[in-house]
Design an enzyme around this catalytic site. Structure first.
Site, PDB file in Angstrom:
ATOM      1  N   LYS A   1       0.846  -1.188   0.000  1.00 46.03           N
ATOM      2  CA  LYS A   1       0.000   0.000   0.000  1.00 46.03           C
ATOM      3  C   LYS A   1       0.884   1.241   0.000  1.00 46.03           C
ATOM      4  CE  LYS A   1      -4.014   1.709   2.668  1.00 46.03           C
ATOM      5  NZ  LYS A   1      -4.856   1.439   3.853  1.00 46.03           N
TER       6      LYS A   1
ATOM      7  N   SER B   1      -9.820   1.171   2.664  1.00 45.08           N
ATOM      8  CA  SER B   1      -8.967   2.004   1.853  1.00 45.08           C
ATOM      9  C   SER B   1      -7.857   1.249   1.110  1.00 45.08           C
ATOM     10  CB  SER B   1      -8.317   3.050   2.751  1.00 45.08           C
ATOM     11  OG  SER B   1      -7.460   2.442   3.690  1.00 45.08           O
TER      12      SER B   1
ATOM     13  N   SER C   1     -10.123  -1.336   6.819  1.00 47.59           N
ATOM     14  CA  SER C   1      -9.502  -1.025   5.523  1.00 47.59           C
ATOM     15  C   SER C   1      -8.808  -2.188   4.836  1.00 47.59           C
ATOM     16  CB  SER C   1      -8.506   0.129   5.678  1.00 47.59           C
ATOM     17  OG  SER C   1      -9.191   1.350   5.586  1.00 47.59           O
TER      18      SER C   1
END
Lengths: 471, 90
Positions: free
Chosen positions: A78, A153, A177
């Site tokens: 990420k 996310s 997330s």
């Protein structure tokens, strides 16, 4: 041809060990898929230029016999995880050109193991969102249905694994997330115990909640990553020392509590039906299912949306256009701050900074922030108490199916509600894992989540592996 | 909450907002605060004063770190003679 679809860490390891394929051949297979699919899906923001150096190092480990399970395994990370010399932008314009000046502890661990980090993946800006639509670099599409969101996310990491653009990936969780995008992309996602995996070198959102969290196509892959990363780190003041990492839950635990009262309303029919079927399958495999009550947990998401913005407004004050990142011209210092932050942060980040500033401001602090942390304490108490009588807690991972791109963007509260079942684990710090539990007629993925007590990840892996054989 | 409150918050948070966004934020805040306000109805008799979230302190000590001065300086939006350059303050 390597069968990427059915590849696991163990199979890849065996393949490289036996010389069926090299580290380079494995990574090239993924790079080929990236070339074909990334333009449409936008899972990766960047594919790194130093992959061949990484694979060479990994290949050497196989040659000299020092290879471990993660050696040569292609990872996606990420965009909020620092990897020295590489851009880490948190998918924000304010960090567009920010180059990490050091390695986060999780990257150090992956490097030591000889894993190959392919690239950085798209995310909601500063991890603020549940659909990867708030990124400054465009939306990511769900590989299972490109008209739909991948969740968020950590949506880019989820999409990368689901589309065979990486074998496994790292995301981060503050409240769902990783579990929510795992559910939306048909993957396994683990939110570890708070304090298990180091947060050093992670661009913080809510420090009292954040945890680096792995994605995989199966429980075993997630377990291998967790076991590599879950180590005490003196660089993270909230990292838990090894001697305190004890769980009272015994292996071969069979008692599952279901807090039915939490989801009487607001759960889509097909999700509820699937959840009940999953429980039935568990029951038929010798698990005992009991009803439990968590009286304060219905307020968990509301408490979360006070605590998290409070931490956000504090954390994001460091981005001021002075030392690094986006900097706007201004007549004086104050104007540089205001313009840099106003233009550099996206809409959701600005919204949460203001919300956090509000709940922490004089006159509202007691009513909001102080009340919320008291509720958090009560939730923690009741979750820990529940684990006195049950070994696991099960709920649907997300109350709804993956939705269409563009949806919920004008209604923040509707977006926030995607994470309603995630909040109790993040607020109480217990580990939780999302596991695919079937598909709808339209081929959309469904997911069940289990929670266990602090540092009882092994119990999650145990039930998860069992569930994989009966679902 | 009203528009002046939003302006005050933006001032405290050092965010420049357009008029249109101020109005949008006001609307969003009403929705979000309306949702989080449900915590008002929770009656909490007593919570242990020893909250689990607390600061962790340690002594300062000099240790070798692996990041270089150069890589940090490279990030400066503006610099002069190797120093970070900011607008005049006084």
């Amino acid at each position: 041809m390597i069968d990427l679809k059915n590849l696991t860490i163990e199979k890849a390891h065996e393949g490289m060990k036996k010389g069926e394929f090299t580290c380079t051949e494995l990574v090239d297979a993924y790079l080929k898929v990236i070339k074909e699919k990334n333009k449409e899906l936008n899972a990766y923001l960047e594919v790194y230029k130093d992959i061949s150096e990484q694979t060479e190092k990994a290949q050497k480990k196989f040659q000299d016999g020092s290879a471990t399970l993660l050696t040569g395994i292609p990872f996606a990370i990420k965009d909020n995880i620092l990897f020295e010399g590489h851009i880490a932008s948190a998918s924000s314009k304010i960090l567009e050109n920010y180059k990490a000046t050091y390695d986060s502890t999780v990257i150090k661990k992956l490097k030591e193991a000889g894993a190959v980090i392919i690239g950085r993946t798209n995310m909601d800006e500063f991890a603020m969102g549940s659909s990867t639509q708030t990124s400054a670099y465009g939306v990511t599409r769900n590989p299972l249905d490109p008209a739909r969101v991948p969740g968020g996310s950590s949506g880019g990491s989820a999409a990368a694994v689901a589309a065979d653009m990486a074998l496994v990936a790292l995301g981060t969780e503050t409240c769902g997330s990783v579990r929510e995008p795992a559910a939306f992309c048909g993957l396994v996602g683990l939110k570890p115990t708070y304090g298990a995996v180091s947060r050093h070198g992670i661009i913080a959102m809510g420090n009292s909640l954040d945890q680096v969290s792995p994605f995989g196509k199966n429980v075993s892959d997630v377990e291998i990553i967790f076991n590599t990363l879950s180590k005490y780190d003196p660089e993270d003041s909230t990292s838990v020392p090894e001697d305190l990492r004890v769980s009272k839950t015994k292996t071969n635990s069979k008692k599952i509590g279901v807090p039915w009262h939490l989801f009487e309303n607001g759960v889509e029919e097909v999700v509820m039906q699937n959840f009940k079927e999953s429980l039935e399958k568990l029951k038929n495999s010798g698990y005992e299912i009991v009803d439990i009550k968590l009286p304060h947990s219905p307020y968990s998401l509301a408490a979360y949306y006070i605590i998290m913005p409070a931490e956000v407004s504090t954390n994001l004050s460091r981005f001021d256009g002075i030392r690094y990142g986006y900097s706007a011209e201004g007549k004086n210092l104050l104007e540089v701050y205001k313009k840099s932050r106003g233009q550099g942060f996206g809409k959701e980040a600005r919204r949460r900074i203001l919300l956090g500033t509000y709940v922490l401001s004089h006159g509202y602090y007691d009513a909001y922030y102080n009340k919320a942390i008291k509720i958090r304490e009560k939730i923690k108490e009741e979750v820990m108490q529940a684990f006195q009588s049950v070994d696991l807690i099960a709920t649907p991972t997300v109350p709804i199916l993956p939705f269409k791109l563009g949806e919920k963007m004008d209604d923040p509260v509707a977006m926030y509600l995607c994470d309603i079942f995630s909040a109790p684990a993040n607020l109480s710090g217990v580990p939780s894992m999302a596991i695919p539990s079937g598909k709808t007629k339209e081929n959309l993925p469904l997911s069940i989540q289990f929670m266990a007590s602090h540092f009882a990840e092994n119990i999650l892996f145990e039930v998860g592996k069992k569930f994989e054989t009966i679902r | 909450m009203n528009l002046t409150d939003v302006e005050n918050l933006a001032e405290l948070a050092k965010l420049e907002l357009s008029q249109e966004e101020k109005e949008q934020i006001l609307k969003d805040m009403e929705g979000i605060l309306g949702y989080v306000k449900q915590i008002e109805e929770v009656k909490i008799a007593e919570v242990s004063p020893d909250y689990s979230v607390h600061n962790v302190w340690r002594e300062d000590e000099v240790i070798q770190k692996d990041f270089s001065q150069d890589s940090i300086k490279e990030q400066f939006p503006d610099s002069q003679d190797g120093f970070l350059k900011v607008k005049k303050i006084l």
